[in-house]
Scaffold this motif. Structure first.
Motif, PDB file in Angstrom:
ATOM      1  N   GLN A 156     -36.750 -75.778  -4.444  1.00 41.72           N
ATOM      2  CA  GLN A 156     -36.275 -75.269  -5.735  1.00 41.72           C
ATOM      3  C   GLN A 156     -37.394 -74.588  -6.526  1.00 41.72           C
ATOM      4  O   GLN A 156     -37.149 -73.672  -7.310  1.00 41.72           O
TER       5      GLN A 156
ATOM      6  N   GLN B  16     -41.325 -78.449  -3.207  1.00 43.59           N
ATOM      7  CA  GLN B  16     -39.857 -78.513  -3.228  1.00 43.59           C
ATOM      8  C   GLN B  16     -39.295 -77.092  -3.134  1.00 43.59           C
ATOM      9  O   GLN B  16     -39.813 -76.169  -3.790  1.00 43.59           O
TER      10      GLN B  16
ATOM     11  N   GLN C  31     -41.017 -78.317 -13.857  1.00 45.20           N
ATOM     12  CA  GLN C  31     -39.967 -78.554 -14.856  1.00 45.20           C
ATOM     13  C   GLN C  31     -40.493 -78.415 -16.284  1.00 45.20           C
ATOM     14  O   GLN C  31     -39.731 -78.078 -17.190  1.00 45.20           O
TER      15      GLN C  31
ATOM     16  N   ARG D 257     -37.320 -66.095  -8.996  1.00 40.16           N
ATOM     17  CA  ARG D 257     -36.479 -65.613 -10.104  1.00 40.16           C
ATOM     18  C   ARG D 257     -37.334 -65.055 -11.245  1.00 40.16           C
ATOM     19  O   ARG D 257     -36.892 -64.194 -11.996  1.00 40.16           O
TER      20      ARG D 257
ATOM     21  N   VAL E 231     -43.335 -81.279  -8.953  1.00 41.98           N
ATOM     22  CA  VAL E 231     -41.973 -81.005  -9.425  1.00 41.98           C
ATOM     23  C   VAL E 231     -41.908 -81.130 -10.940  1.00 41.98           C
ATOM     24  O   VAL E 231     -41.313 -80.283 -11.631  1.00 41.98           O
TER      25      VAL E 231
ATOM     26  N   ASP F 155     -37.611 -71.033  -5.349  1.00 49.24           N
ATOM     27  CA  ASP F 155     -36.514 -70.241  -5.913  1.00 49.24           C
ATOM     28  C   ASP F 155     -36.810 -69.853  -7.368  1.00 49.24           C
ATOM     29  O   ASP F 155     -36.581 -68.710  -7.765  1.00 49.24           O
ATOM     30  N   GLU F 156     -37.299 -70.806  -8.127  1.00 50.65           N
ATOM     31  CA  GLU F 156     -37.587 -70.545  -9.540  1.00 50.65           C
ATOM     32  C   GLU F 156     -38.713 -69.520  -9.681  1.00 50.65           C
ATOM     33  O   GLU F 156     -38.656 -68.624 -10.530  1.00 50.65           O
TER      34      GLU F 156
END
Length: 511
Positions: free
Chosen positions: A459, A457, A424, A466, A420, A462-463
Motif C-alpha cells: 500500500q 507494505q 500514515q 499516486r 507503515v 501505491d500511495e
C-alpha cells in the motif's frame, strides 16, 4: 547488483560492513569533538563591589599610571590609611596601562602578597581585590607576574568569608588559562583544593558557581585529557558537579550552568568507550543529564522558558549526545531512565528552531543518537505523536532537516510496522518534497528512507505512486550522478518498474 545502504546505525549491520560503519562513526564523532574543542574560548570574570556598581569616570592613561606609582609608594609605609590606599589601588588597576605600570614596580607583587597574608582582614580583602583586577588583564605579562600569590589563593579556598573565597576562585580562574600559571597551579594542588572547596561549601551556591568557572577554565586546556581530567576523575569533583545540576529555584541557573559546562568539557575531551568515559557513566552522568533535560523540555513545552536556559540546555545536550556513543546498548534504557527524553528533545527542538537553530540542531543530533540505539525510543516518538512535528521541519535547512531525516530513518529501520505508521503520518508527501531539494545529502537520505518504506507494505508503494513519486525518481535517475542515480534506479527497477512510464530493465545502470 547495487544494494541500497542502510542509514548509519550501530545495530543492523554484519561483518566488515558493521566495522566500517563504526570506524566512520568514530572518525565523525572525533571531528565533531575537535571542532567543538577548537571553538571553546576561555573567558575572564570580573566581580564588582556591591557598592561600586555605578559607572566611574575613566582617568587618562598618564594620570592612571601616576596614581598607581603614588599608591604603591604609600603602601610601602605602614599606617591606618593602608586599607583606603589598597581600595584606591584596586580601582586604579582597572586601567590596563596601570596594571602594567604596577607589575613593573620593584617588589610590587611581594608587597601585595605581604598584605594578602597579613593579620588585617580588611587589608587582605582589598589585596585580593587588587589581584583580581590584575587577573582580568588581557596582557600576557600580567598573569605570570601574579604567580607569587597563587599558593596563598589556593590556601584561602578552605576558609575565610564567602566573598573572600569567591574572589580567590575567580582570580585563579582568570589566571589559569596562562600556560605557565596553569602548570604551577596543577603542581600546587588546585584540583584537590577545588574538590575540598566545593565539598565544604556545597550549600553556598555562589561559591559552587565560582568553583565551576575555575574548573571549566582548566578543562579547556589543550592538554586537559592527559594532564587534568585524570586528576579530576580521581577526585570527588564529578559527583559534586552532578549533584549541582538541578537548578535552585531561589538562586537561579548559574551554578548548574557552570557545572554542566564542566561536565561537557570532561566528556568531549575523552575518547569513546575509554575507562574514563565508563567512569563518568558509572557516576550517573548520562542519567543525571537526561533527567534534567526531561525537566527542562517539559518546562519549555508548557511555555516556561527561563532567561538563560539555553546556556544550561546546550552543555547538557552535548554531554548526553556524546555519552550515548559509549553507553552499551543493553543498558541504554537503564542509563537514560526515561523514554520521555524523546519528547523533551522534540520540545527543545521546536522551542529553539527559529531563535537559535544551532541549539535546535544539537537537540536533533541527540535525538538521532538516541533513536539509533533503541527501538524503545523510536517507539516513543510514535506513541507520543511526535513524528508529525518532526516532519513539518523537513523543508527547513541549517543542517536540522538532515538530522531529523536521520531520526526518521532510525525509526523506519527498526520495524516494518514503524514504516507503515510513518507513511500514515504523512512522511511520503514530505519525501516527495525533499527529493526535489538541491541538497544532495537530503536527497540521498530521502532515497534511503523511501526504500525502507516501500519494502514495508504494498500500500505504501501505491500511495507513493499516486503522489507522483515515479516521475521524481526518474528525474533523479536521469539528472543526477553517482549514489543518488544508483539508488533511484534500484527503487525503480525492483519496486516501481510496473509504474514507470519509459524505464526498462535494460536502461537500469548496474554496478
Amino acid at each position: 547488483m547495487w544494494r541500497l545502504n542502510r542509514v548509519r546505525h550501530k545495530a543492523g549491520r554484519q561483518g566488515d560492513s558493521l566495522e566500517e560503519f563504526r570506524l566512520k562513526r568514530r572518525e565523525h564523532e572525533k571531528a565533531l569533538r575537535q571542532a567543538r574543542r577548537d571553538r571553546q574560548l576561555v573567558s575572564k570574570r570580573l566581580l564588582l563591589n556591591e557598592d561600586e556598581e555605578q559607572p566611574e569616570v575613566t582617568m587618562d592613561t598618564t594620570s592612571g599610571e601616576q596614581v598607581v606609582v603614588s599608591l604603591f609608594h604609600r603602601l610601602q609605609h605602614n599606617g591606618p590609611e593602608r586599607e583606603s590606599h589598597l581600595r584606591a589601588l584596586s580601582k586604579a588597576l582597572r586601567d590596563p596601562s596601570a596594571q602594567l605600570t604596577f607589575i613593573k614596580q620593584e617588589n610590587s607583587m611581594h608587597l601585595l602578597v605581604g598584605l594578602l597574608t597579613g593579620s588585617n582582614a580588611q587589608c587582605r580583602l582589598q589585596a585580593v581585590r587588587c589581584l583580581h583586577e590584575l587577573s582580568h588583564s588581557l596582557d600576557s605579562k600580567v598573569a605570570p607576574a601574579c604567580l607569587p600569590a597563587t599558593p596563598y589563593l589556593l590556601t584561602y579556598l578552605s576558609g575565610q568569608s564567602t566573598k573572600f573565597t569567591e574572589l580567590c576562585l575567580y582570580t585563579l580562574g582568570n589566571l589559569c588559562p596562562d600556560g605557565v600559571v596553569k602548570e604551577k597551579l596543577l603542581a600546587q594542588g588546585i584540583i584537590p583544593a577545588l574538590a575540598n572547596c566545593i565539598e565544604n561549601q556545597r550549600h553556598n551556591l555562589a561559591v559552587v558557581e565560582a568553583v565551576g568557572f575555575t574548573l571549566s577554565q582548566l578543562l579547556q586546556s589543550k592538554d586537559a585529557a592527559e594532564n587534568i581530567i585524570p586528576m579530576v576523575l580521581a577526585s570527588s569533583l564529578p559527583s559534586h558537579l552532578l549533584s549541582v545540576l538541578t537548578p535552585d529555584p531561589t538562586f537561579g541557573l548559574a551554578p548548574a550552568i557552570e557545572c554542566a559546562w564542566c561536565l561537557h568539557y570532561l566528556v568531549c575531551s575523552i575518547e569513546d568507550n575509554s575507562p574514563m568515559t565508563q567512569q563518568l557513566l558509572a557516576h550517573g552522568a548520562l542519567s543525571q543529564c537526561s533527567s534534567l533535560l526531561v525537566s527542562l523540555g517539559g518546562a519549555v513545552a508548557e511555555g516556561n522558558k527561563e532567561e538563560g536556559m539555553e546556556l544550561l540546555v546546550c552543555p547538557l545536550l552535548r554531554c548526553v549526545g556524546n555519552l550515548l556513543s559509549s553507553c552499551p546498548v543493553d543498558s541504554l534504557s537503564a542509563r537514560v531512565g526515561d523514554v520521555r527524553l524523546v519528547a523533551a528533545l522534540c520540545a527543545l527542538l521546536q522551542a529553539y528552531f527559529h531563535t537559535q537553530p544551532a541549539l535546535a540542531r544539537e537537540s536533533a543530533w541527540v535525538l538521532n543518537n538516541l533513536t539509533a540505539h533503541s527501538s524503545a525510543f523510536c517507539s516513543a516518538l510514535l506513541t507520543h505523536n511526535l513524528i508529525p512535528g518532526l516532519i513539518q521541519l523537513l523543508p527547513f535547512s541549517q543542517g536540522i532537516n538532515t538530522m531529523i531525516l536521520r531520526v526518521l530513518a532510525n525509526v523506519a529501520h527498526k520495524k516494518k510496522e514503524f514504516c507503515v505508521q510513518l507513511a500514515q503520518l504523512g512522511l511520503l508527501p514530505a519525501l516527495c518534497a525533499t527529493l526535489k531539494m538541491a541538497d544532495q545529502e537530503m536527497v540521498t537520505l530521502s532515497l534511503e528512507v523511501l526504500f525502507m518504506l516501500v519494502v514495508s507494505q504494498p500500500q505504501v508503494v501505491d500511495e507513493f505512486v499516486r503522489q507522483g513519486g515515479v516521475s521524481l525518481l526518474e528525474a533523479i535517475q536521469y539528472n543526477s550522478e553517482g549514489e543518488m542515480r544508483r539508488r533511484a534506479a534500484y527503487l525503480l527497477e525492483h519496486h516501481l518498474l510496473s509504474y514507470s512510464s519509459d524505464c526498462t530493465v535494460d536502461d537500469i545502470p548496474r554496478s
